[in-house]
Design an enzyme around this catalytic site. Structure first.
Site, PDB file in Angstrom:
ATOM      1  N   CYS A 168       0.840  -1.205   0.000  1.00  0.00           N
ATOM      2  CA  CYS A 168       0.000   0.000   0.000  1.00  0.00           C
ATOM      3  C   CYS A 168       0.872   1.250   0.000  1.00  0.00           C
ATOM      4  O   CYS A 168       1.448   1.611   1.022  1.00  0.00           O
ATOM      5  CB  CYS A 168      -0.918  -0.016   1.221  1.00  0.00           C
ATOM      6  SG  CYS A 168      -1.953   1.444   1.358  1.00  0.00           S
ATOM      7  N   CYS A 171      -0.409   4.057   2.265  1.00  0.00           N
ATOM      8  CA  CYS A 171      -0.127   3.837   3.690  1.00  0.00           C
ATOM      9  C   CYS A 171       1.344   4.114   4.004  1.00  0.00           C
ATOM     10  O   CYS A 171       1.674   4.681   5.038  1.00  0.00           O
ATOM     11  CB  CYS A 171      -0.418   2.393   4.096  1.00  0.00           C
ATOM     12  SG  CYS A 171      -1.912   1.696   3.404  1.00  0.00           S
ATOM     13  N   ASP A 172       2.231   3.666   3.151  1.00  0.00           N
ATOM     14  CA  ASP A 172       3.656   3.629   3.514  1.00  0.00           C
ATOM     15  C   ASP A 172       4.570   4.516   2.676  1.00  0.00           C
ATOM     16  O   ASP A 172       5.729   4.732   3.050  1.00  0.00           O
ATOM     17  CB  ASP A 172       4.184   2.180   3.383  1.00  0.00           C
ATOM     18  CG  ASP A 172       3.447   1.221   4.307  1.00  0.00           C
ATOM     19  OD1 ASP A 172       3.008   1.666   5.382  1.00  0.00           O
ATOM     20  OD2 ASP A 172       3.297   0.044   3.957  1.00  0.00           O
TER      21      ASP A 172
END
Ligand code: NAP
Length: 347
Positions: A168, A171-172
């Site tokens: 993701c 997300c990261d």
């Protein structure tokens, strides 16, 4: 005992549904899943995908800061012991999930650490079968079982998860380890295009590695990706191995041609595997309507009702597009409100 509401799933959607349903005095029971080897193998352990991530920088309300004092006073010592020592800034995925769990329990959500293995829909109530054999009868059921990212299933991929390997970018991608460094995105669908474009905000270069010589994604997304000067497509290659060091994490990705060309190795600080998601809906086959990718269909746009009266769906098990913690939480809230109003109307 018959329940008004049974919630299945323990990601942001499930806990938020628990918070709202409990505050509406519906005394919800929530099946959070079992800590079993089978769930470990399938990537479906309790607390959802966030429990598998590190820092969460995009969940509103958790800015950079030292939360350790707050965590120590807000979580049970036993649960706190599960979490990695928190000596840095912001909140981590596992911490955020523990806080949501605590909040749902605080308002009266009863939590059972078992999986739901079957739903038997009925005329006036539904039976939810748990993995320990218990059957819970409920007027309304909220399914919030999430989805799991598909992985390449290479041992080196598992070894470097959260140390350069991610599923993701949103997300990261903004983590320091990827900033001004080359990274690779694996996949040829819309998610791969979207995440590759997103990663260009942080990375110095993004290799877009696809196993065929033509992307699957919509042409508009492909054009957007290919027009970005930081993105370099690498057609007809698959990942052979992810290379790195124990201390620093990922440093390279070794690729194998699908067309008989020479293998190659790219220097990268990250490998983003974007080869699709699988919603956790196997147990709902023949219960509620699923789409061709097995996501739960919600026939009324903007609402959480499913094809079966009294069964509601929230979070990633019914969302192939946004798949964010905050959108999952929001839809958990919506499902609890939809269930509450449906119960009121029915009674
Ligand atoms: P997807 O469309 O299923 O694409 C998965 C990609 O991964 C495919 O290109 C596939 O290759 C590749 N792949 C699968 N297994 C692989 C393996 N073992 N090794 C290497 N490559 C592998 O999944 P998605 O991109 O997550 O999209 C899912 C759905 O959400 C789609 O309907 C998509 O349109 C939608 N979506 C929409 C948006 C948007 O509208 N902005 C954004 C994201 C997702 P092949 O092509 O060779 O099969």
């Amino acid at each position: 005992m018959k329940r008004q509401v049974v919630i299945i799933g323990s990601g942001p959607a499930g806990w938020t549904a628990g918070i709202y349903a409990a505050r509406a005095s519906l005394q919800p029971l929530l099946l959070e899943g079992a800590l079993s080897a089978e769930n470990q193998e399938k990537n479906t352990l309790p607390m959802g995908q966030l429990a598998l991530t590190t820092e969460v920088e995009n969940y509103p309300g958790f800015p950079t800061g030292d939360l350790s004092q707050y965590l120590q006073t807000s979580l049970d010592a036993e649960r706190l012991a599960y979490l990695a020592p928190h000596a840095k800034k912001g909140v981590t995925g596992p911490e955020l999930m523990e806080l949501m769990r605590q909040q749902a329990i605080h308002f009266g959500t009863e939590v059972i650490s078992e999986d739901a293995v079957k739903i038997e829909p009925g005329e006036t109530s539904h039976k939810v079968h748990a993995s320990d054999g218990t059957v819970y009868e409920a007027d309304a059921v909220i399914v919030a079982t999430g989805a799991r990212a598909n992985w390449l299933n290479l041992p080196s991929e598992a070894a470097f998860k959260n140390r350069g390997v991610s599923a993701c970018a949103v997300c990261d991608g903004a983590l320091p380890r990827f900033r001004n460094q080359p990274v690779a995105v694996i996949g040829g669908g819309d998610s791969a295009m979207e995440d590759a474009i997103y990663l260009t905000h942080f990375a110095s270069k993004v290799y877009l590695v696809h196993r065929r010589n033509e992307f699957r994604a919509s042409s508009i997304m492909v054009q957007k990706a290919l027009n970005n000067p930081k993105i370099e497509p690498v057609y007809s290659y698959v990942v052979k191995e992810i290379l790195g060091e124990e201390k620093t994490g990922v440093t390279q990705v070794a690729l194998q041609s699908t067309q008989g060309e020479a293998d190659k190795t790219l220097d990268v600080s990250g490998v983003f595997v974007l080869i699709g998601h699988t919603p956790n809906t196997d147990f709902l086959q023949d219960v509620v309507e699923l789409d061709s990718h097995r996501y739960i269909v919600r026939p009324q746009p903007g609402r959480t009702m499913t094809s079966v009266e009294g069964i509601f769906a929230a979070g990633d098990c019914a969302d192939s597009i946004y798949r964010q913690a905050v959108t999952a939480a929001a839809s958990g809230c919506m499902a609890a409100i939809d269930a509450e109003r449906w119960l009121l109307k029915r009674n």
